[in-house]
Design a protein around this motif. Structure first.
Motif, PDB file in Angstrom:
ATOM      1  N   THR A   1       0.836  -1.177   0.106  1.00 36.94           N
ATOM      2  CA  THR A   1      -0.041   0.085  -0.091  1.00 36.94           C
ATOM      3  C   THR A   1       0.951   1.101   0.102  1.00 36.94           C
ATOM      4  O   THR A   1       0.547   2.174  -0.646  1.00 36.94           O
ATOM      5  N   ARG A   2       1.936   1.373   0.825  1.00 33.86           N
ATOM      6  CA  ARG A   2       2.764   2.346   0.828  1.00 33.86           C
ATOM      7  C   ARG A   2       3.333   2.397  -0.534  1.00 33.86           C
ATOM      8  O   ARG A   2       3.788   3.711  -1.066  1.00 33.86           O
ATOM      9  N   ALA A   3       3.827   1.316  -1.027  1.00 34.88           N
ATOM     10  CA  ALA A   3       4.360   1.536  -2.564  1.00 34.88           C
ATOM     11  C   ALA A   3       3.410   2.236  -3.665  1.00 34.88           C
ATOM     12  O   ALA A   3       3.742   2.946  -4.360  1.00 34.88           O
ATOM     13  N   ALA A   4       2.154   1.761  -3.391  1.00 37.99           N
ATOM     14  CA  ALA A   4       1.307   2.297  -4.170  1.00 37.99           C
ATOM     15  C   ALA A   4       1.105   3.640  -4.284  1.00 37.99           C
ATOM     16  O   ALA A   4       0.810   4.358  -5.244  1.00 37.99           O
ATOM     17  N   LEU A   5       1.002   4.214  -3.207  1.00 30.64           N
ATOM     18  CA  LEU A   5       1.027   5.389  -2.768  1.00 30.64           C
ATOM     19  C   LEU A   5       2.088   6.383  -2.952  1.00 30.64           C
ATOM     20  O   LEU A   5       1.966   7.460  -3.847  1.00 30.64           O
ATOM     21  N   GLU A   6       3.237   5.959  -2.848  1.00 30.88           N
ATOM     22  CA  GLU A   6       4.376   6.507  -3.520  1.00 30.88           C
ATOM     23  C   GLU A   6       4.395   6.609  -4.993  1.00 30.88           C
ATOM     24  O   GLU A   6       4.828   7.384  -5.445  1.00 30.88           O
ATOM     25  N   ARG A   7       3.941   5.290  -5.592  1.00 30.17           N
ATOM     26  CA  ARG A   7       3.901   5.501  -7.274  1.00 30.17           C
ATOM     27  C   ARG A   7       2.983   6.398  -7.747  1.00 30.17           C
ATOM     28  O   ARG A   7       3.082   7.128  -8.685  1.00 30.17           O
ATOM     29  N   MET A   8       2.045   6.837  -6.938  1.00 32.86           N
ATOM     30  CA  MET A   8       0.863   7.813  -7.183  1.00 32.86           C
ATOM     31  C   MET A   8       1.382   9.008  -6.795  1.00 32.86           C
ATOM     32  O   MET A   8       0.511  10.245  -7.199  1.00 32.86           O
ATOM     33  N   GLY A   9       2.491   9.135  -5.991  1.00 33.87           N
ATOM     34  CA  GLY A   9       2.768  10.629  -5.675  1.00 33.87           C
ATOM     35  C   GLY A   9       1.877  11.199  -4.476  1.00 33.87           C
ATOM     36  O   GLY A   9       1.826  12.181  -4.245  1.00 33.87           O
ATOM     37  N   ASP A  10       1.128  10.480  -3.823  1.00 33.10           N
ATOM     38  CA  ASP A  10       0.156  10.697  -2.733  1.00 33.10           C
ATOM     39  C   ASP A  10       0.914  10.751  -1.476  1.00 33.10           C
ATOM     40  O   ASP A  10       1.402   9.951  -0.638  1.00 33.10           O
ATOM     41  N   THR A  11       0.955  12.089  -0.936  1.00 36.07           N
ATOM     42  CA  THR A  11       1.759  12.291   0.454  1.00 36.07           C
ATOM     43  C   THR A  11       0.681  12.625   1.265  1.00 36.07           C
ATOM     44  O   THR A  11       1.118  12.867   2.563  1.00 36.07           O
ATOM     45  N   GLN A  12      -0.682  12.712   1.122  1.00 38.70           N
ATOM     46  CA  GLN A  12      -1.650  12.901   1.896  1.00 38.70           C
ATOM     47  C   GLN A  12      -2.258  11.982   2.737  1.00 38.70           C
ATOM     48  O   GLN A  12      -2.776  12.095   3.804  1.00 38.70           O
ATOM     49  N   SER A  13      -2.415  10.835   2.160  1.00 39.73           N
ATOM     50  CA  SER A  13      -3.083   9.570   2.851  1.00 39.73           C
ATOM     51  C   SER A  13      -2.093   9.253   3.930  1.00 39.73           C
ATOM     52  O   SER A  13      -0.776   9.153   3.815  1.00 39.73           O
ATOM     53  N   THR A  14      -2.833   8.765   4.883  1.00 36.13           N
ATOM     54  CA  THR A  14      -2.233   8.127   5.887  1.00 36.13           C
ATOM     55  C   THR A  14      -2.523   6.604   6.071  1.00 36.13           C
ATOM     56  O   THR A  14      -3.888   6.440   5.838  1.00 36.13           O
ATOM     57  N   ILE A  15      -1.709   5.892   6.733  1.00 35.70           N
ATOM     58  CA  ILE A  15      -2.142   4.541   6.921  1.00 35.70           C
ATOM     59  C   ILE A  15      -1.953   4.061   8.252  1.00 35.70           C
ATOM     60  O   ILE A  15      -1.129   4.385   9.093  1.00 35.70           O
ATOM     61  N   GLY A  16      -3.366   3.349   8.755  1.00 33.04           N
ATOM     62  CA  GLY A  16      -3.347   2.788   9.995  1.00 33.04           C
ATOM     63  C   GLY A  16      -3.404   1.307  10.139  1.00 33.04           C
ATOM     64  O   GLY A  16      -3.367   0.701   9.123  1.00 33.04           O
ATOM     65  N   HIS A  17      -3.478   0.933  11.327  1.00 31.57           N
ATOM     66  CA  HIS A  17      -3.391  -0.669  11.263  1.00 31.57           C
ATOM     67  C   HIS A  17      -4.011  -1.149  12.290  1.00 31.57           C
ATOM     68  O   HIS A  17      -4.097  -0.510  13.573  1.00 31.57           O
TER      69      HIS A  17
END
Length: 111
Positions: free
Chosen positions: A50-66
């Motif tokens: 998921t982090r890799a997908a966000l990085e590929r998209m240039g998304d710096t706004q989304s946050t990931i929780g667990h």
């Protein structure tokens, strides 16, 4: 409601529109993307993808929780982990998505 549950149907009070009829909403979190699971290798891999997908998209706004509490995970209506929740909606469960698959889901959901 009438005898034996027949009669006037009550309005669905489901918290996630899945139709289960439940009223207990999962605990809200600040994260816009949640990984649901115990923290096993599959959960960690899904989070990394998921982090890799966000990085590929240039998304710096989304946050990931667990979410690791199985009571809270069950409130999302899934029984097989890992699960992926985007903006409050379960988009995948029971498998580890590849970064490309996650990217496609995010683009579809967020336009």
């Amino acid at each position: 409601m009438g005898l034996f549950g027949f009669g006037k149907k009550e309005k669905n009070s489901c918290c996630c529109a899945c139709g289960c009829g439940g009223s207990a909403a999962p605990e809200q979190t600040e994260a816009s993307i949640l990984i649901l699971g115990s923290g096993c290798q599959n959960c960690r891999t899904l989070e990394a993808n998921t982090r890799a997908a966000l990085e590929r998209m240039g998304d710096t706004q989304s946050t990931i929780g667990h979410v690791t509490d199985f009571t809270q995970i069950a409130q999302y209506g899934i029984m097989t982990t890992p699960g992926l929740v985007v903006d409050g909606k379960v988009v995948s469960y029971g498998k580890v998505l590849k970064p490309e698959e996650i990217e496609a889901l995010l683009k579809k959901m967020r336009g």
